[in-house]
Design a protein around this motif. Structure first.
Motif, PDB file in Angstrom:
ATOM      1  N   SER A  65      26.840  74.024  -2.573  1.00 18.49           N
ATOM      2  CA  SER A  65      27.818  73.397  -3.463  1.00 18.49           C
ATOM      3  C   SER A  65      28.962  74.382  -3.596  1.00 18.49           C
ATOM      4  CB  SER A  65      27.200  73.104  -4.833  1.00 18.49           C
ATOM      5  OG  SER A  65      28.191  72.708  -5.761  1.00 18.49           O
ATOM      6  N   HIS A  66      30.178  73.968  -3.270  1.00 16.03           N
ATOM      7  CA  HIS A  66      31.301  74.904  -3.215  1.00 16.03           C
ATOM      8  C   HIS A  66      31.424  75.746  -4.485  1.00 16.03           C
ATOM      9  CE1 HIS A  66      32.451  73.472   0.590  1.00 16.03           C
ATOM     10  NE2 HIS A  66      33.145  72.409   0.217  1.00 16.03           N
ATOM     11  N   LYS A  67      31.493  75.088  -5.625  1.00 14.99           N
ATOM     12  CA  LYS A  67      31.650  75.808  -6.886  1.00 14.99           C
ATOM     13  C   LYS A  67      30.323  76.007  -7.610  1.00 14.99           C
ATOM     14  CE  LYS A  67      36.391  74.149  -7.627  1.00 14.99           C
ATOM     15  NZ  LYS A  67      37.295  73.424  -8.542  1.00 14.99           N
ATOM     16  N   LYS A 116      28.558  73.832  -9.040  1.00 14.06           N
ATOM     17  CA  LYS A 116      28.521  73.028 -10.262  1.00 14.06           C
ATOM     18  C   LYS A 116      28.097  71.580 -10.033  1.00 14.06           C
ATOM     19  CE  LYS A 116      32.118  75.676 -12.693  1.00 14.06           C
ATOM     20  NZ  LYS A 116      33.455  75.582 -13.347  1.00 14.06           N
ATOM     21  N   THR A 117      27.816  71.210  -8.785  1.00 13.70           N
ATOM     22  CA  THR A 117      27.405  69.834  -8.521  1.00 13.70           C
ATOM     23  C   THR A 117      26.099  69.566  -9.264  1.00 13.70           C
ATOM     24  OG1 THR A 117      28.401  69.981  -6.330  1.00 13.70           O
ATOM     25  CG2 THR A 117      26.901  68.135  -6.742  1.00 13.70           C
ATOM     26  N   ASN A 130      27.316  84.032  -0.781  1.00 14.40           N
ATOM     27  CA  ASN A 130      28.706  83.670  -1.031  1.00 14.40           C
ATOM     28  C   ASN A 130      29.475  83.607   0.279  1.00 14.40           C
ATOM     29  OD1 ASN A 130      28.287  85.699  -3.822  1.00 14.40           O
ATOM     30  ND2 ASN A 130      28.772  83.547  -3.996  1.00 14.40           N
ATOM     31  N   TRP A 177      36.164  80.786   1.396  1.00 12.31           N
ATOM     32  CA  TRP A 177      36.712  79.428   1.280  1.00 12.31           C
ATOM     33  C   TRP A 177      38.117  79.498   0.721  1.00 12.31           C
ATOM     34  CZ3 TRP A 177      38.565  76.303  -2.675  1.00 12.31           C
ATOM     35  CH2 TRP A 177      38.663  74.930  -2.382  1.00 12.31           C
ATOM     36  N   SER A 197      41.712  76.651  -0.166  1.00  9.23           N
ATOM     37  CA  SER A 197      42.017  75.261  -0.505  1.00  9.23           C
ATOM     38  C   SER A 197      42.143  74.386   0.726  1.00  9.23           C
ATOM     39  CB  SER A 197      43.320  75.191  -1.312  1.00  9.23           C
ATOM     40  OG  SER A 197      44.415  75.576  -0.512  1.00  9.23           O
ATOM     41  N   MET A 204      27.425  79.107  -1.974  1.00  9.71           N
ATOM     42  CA  MET A 204      28.572  78.757  -2.806  1.00  9.71           C
ATOM     43  C   MET A 204      29.640  79.822  -2.600  1.00  9.71           C
ATOM     44  SD  MET A 204      26.760  79.787  -6.425  1.00  9.71           S
ATOM     45  CE  MET A 204      25.229  79.065  -5.857  1.00  9.71           C
ATOM     46  N   TYR A 205      30.861  79.540  -2.995  1.00  7.85           N
ATOM     47  CA  TYR A 205      31.893  80.557  -2.811  1.00  7.85           C
ATOM     48  C   TYR A 205      32.196  81.307  -4.103  1.00  7.85           C
ATOM     49  CZ  TYR A 205      35.632  77.568  -4.762  1.00  7.85           C
ATOM     50  OH  TYR A 205      36.415  76.803  -5.576  1.00  7.85           O
ATOM     51  N   VAL A 206      31.490  80.962  -5.176  1.00  9.48           N
ATOM     52  CA  VAL A 206      31.631  81.687  -6.436  1.00  9.48           C
ATOM     53  C   VAL A 206      30.369  82.513  -6.666  1.00  9.48           C
ATOM     54  CG1 VAL A 206      33.175  80.000  -7.462  1.00  9.48           C
ATOM     55  CG2 VAL A 206      30.712  79.723  -7.735  1.00  9.48           C
ATOM     56  N   ALA A 234      27.284  80.545 -11.253  1.00  8.41           N
ATOM     57  CA  ALA A 234      27.385  79.105 -11.406  1.00  8.41           C
ATOM     58  C   ALA A 234      26.009  78.570 -11.795  1.00  8.41           C
ATOM     59  CB  ALA A 234      27.850  78.454 -10.095  1.00  8.41           C
TER      60      ALA A 234
END
Length: 334
Positions: A83-85, A87-88, A125, A128, A130, A109-111, A114
């Motif tokens: 999940s990218h952030k 938070k999904t 990590n 990533w 935009s 994830m890239y954060v 989370a």
């Protein structure tokens, strides 16, 4: 405190995971995610299907993973989520569900912090940026990390040497991408002008490339451009979908270098005979200098994905519809 370079941090995280692989029996890998994160997992599953003697792999939508509740999920399972952030909600719930079953849980994830990280045994990590930019640091992008996990698992458990060849090849991917940029920059702009007013564009591929077709259809065309689309498996093209083809229907065909290429070649022959609006991205035409021959079939989807991103950016600019634009996502509850 000095910041640890992203590449070094990811490598350290992977090394800790590989040590965990050594300490427990793993019979089954579950790839669990939603949307584009799920699509990224297809190449790694293909690798495990092709290469592993004892470990099987499946891909699940995060929410269905919980509701389907696979009987084989347990202490001998590895569950890899993305999940990218981080938070999904469905993916976080799936991680918690897998841990409760005794599985080893690894999340991408890239954060750094989370909700998903809190429910995982290990995180990695990745790099990533935009949607409106091209991808940097290909050796630590999410699809590369997923490959490293899959190939590292087989290196630890079965002595498969593809991991070493992958790591060596990824070091040359920047150069491959630079060459692809020069080759396809103008082609992408020309294609965007041709299809900017199309209401529907189909995508098609097979094998390790299918996830790229799926991601481009649902994430780029549908989510980010509001263009109707559907990802068609090249092997399924002749079992219904080819009836939709005529000279006015746009198709994007991705052709890779893996063992399923004959399926894509068969689809190409039909498209060339009965269609007119065809975009064919063929990895055979790519300059893959530096990529080991034994892993070129696995690396090809990464190169194809890079080229697709060029086309996505060109299309968004030609249509004056930024890739970040949303109607519902991140805006209303669902």
């Amino acid at each position: 405190m000095a910041q640890v370079p992203a590449y070094t941090k990811a490598e350290e995280q992977l090394e800790r995971i590989f040590e965990a692989f050594k300490e427990r029996e793993i019979q089954r890998v579950f790839y669990v995610a939603c949307g584009g994160s799920s699509a990224l997992m297809y190449p790694s599953k293909y690798f495990l299907d092709r290469e592993s003697k004892n470990i099987t792999a499946e891909i699940y939508n995060s929410n269905e993973f919980i509701h389907r509740n696979p009987m084989s999920l347990g202490e001998k399972s590895l569950v890899i989520l993305c999940s990218h952030k981080g938070k999904t909600p469905e993916t976080t719930a799936a991680a918690k569900f897998a841990k409760a079953k005794g599985a080893l849980v690894v999340s991408l994830m890239y954060v750094e912090t989370a909700p998903l990280a809190e429910e995982s045994d290990f995180i990695v990590n990745y790099s990533w940026i935009s949607a409106g930019n091209m991808e940097p640091n290909p050796e630590i992008m999410n699809y590369a990390i997923l490959y490293k996990l899959a190939m590292g698992l087989l290196y630890v458990k079965e002595g498969n040497r593809k991991y070493e060849k992958l790591v060596s090849s990824l070091q040359h991917l920047d150069t491959v991408f630079e060459k692809l940029m020069k080759t396809y920059a103008e082609k992408a702009k020309a294609y965007a002008k041709e299809v900017k007013d199309e209401k529907i564009i189909y995508t098609m591929a097979s094998g390790s490339n299918y996830g790229m077709a799926y991601s481009f259809a649902i994430c780029i065309l549908m989510e980010m451009q509001w263009i109707h689309s559907h990802a068609i498996h090249a092997g399924e093209f002749f079992h219904g979908p080819f009836e939709i083809l005529d000279e006015n229907v746009p198709f994007i065909l991705l052709m890779g270098l893996d063992e399923t290429r004959p399926l894509e070649e068969r689809a190409l022959a039909f498209l060339e005979k009965h269609g007119k609006k065809n975009l064919v991205l063929d990895a055979k035409t790519f300059d893959l200098t530096g990529i080991d021959e034994e892993v070129r079939g696995y690396i090809a989807p990464l190169a194809i994905n890079f080229v697709l991103r060029m086309y996505a950016l060109a299309l968004s600019k030609e249509r004056n519809h930024p890739l970040e634009t949303r109607r519902y996502m991140f805006k209303i509850p669902y």
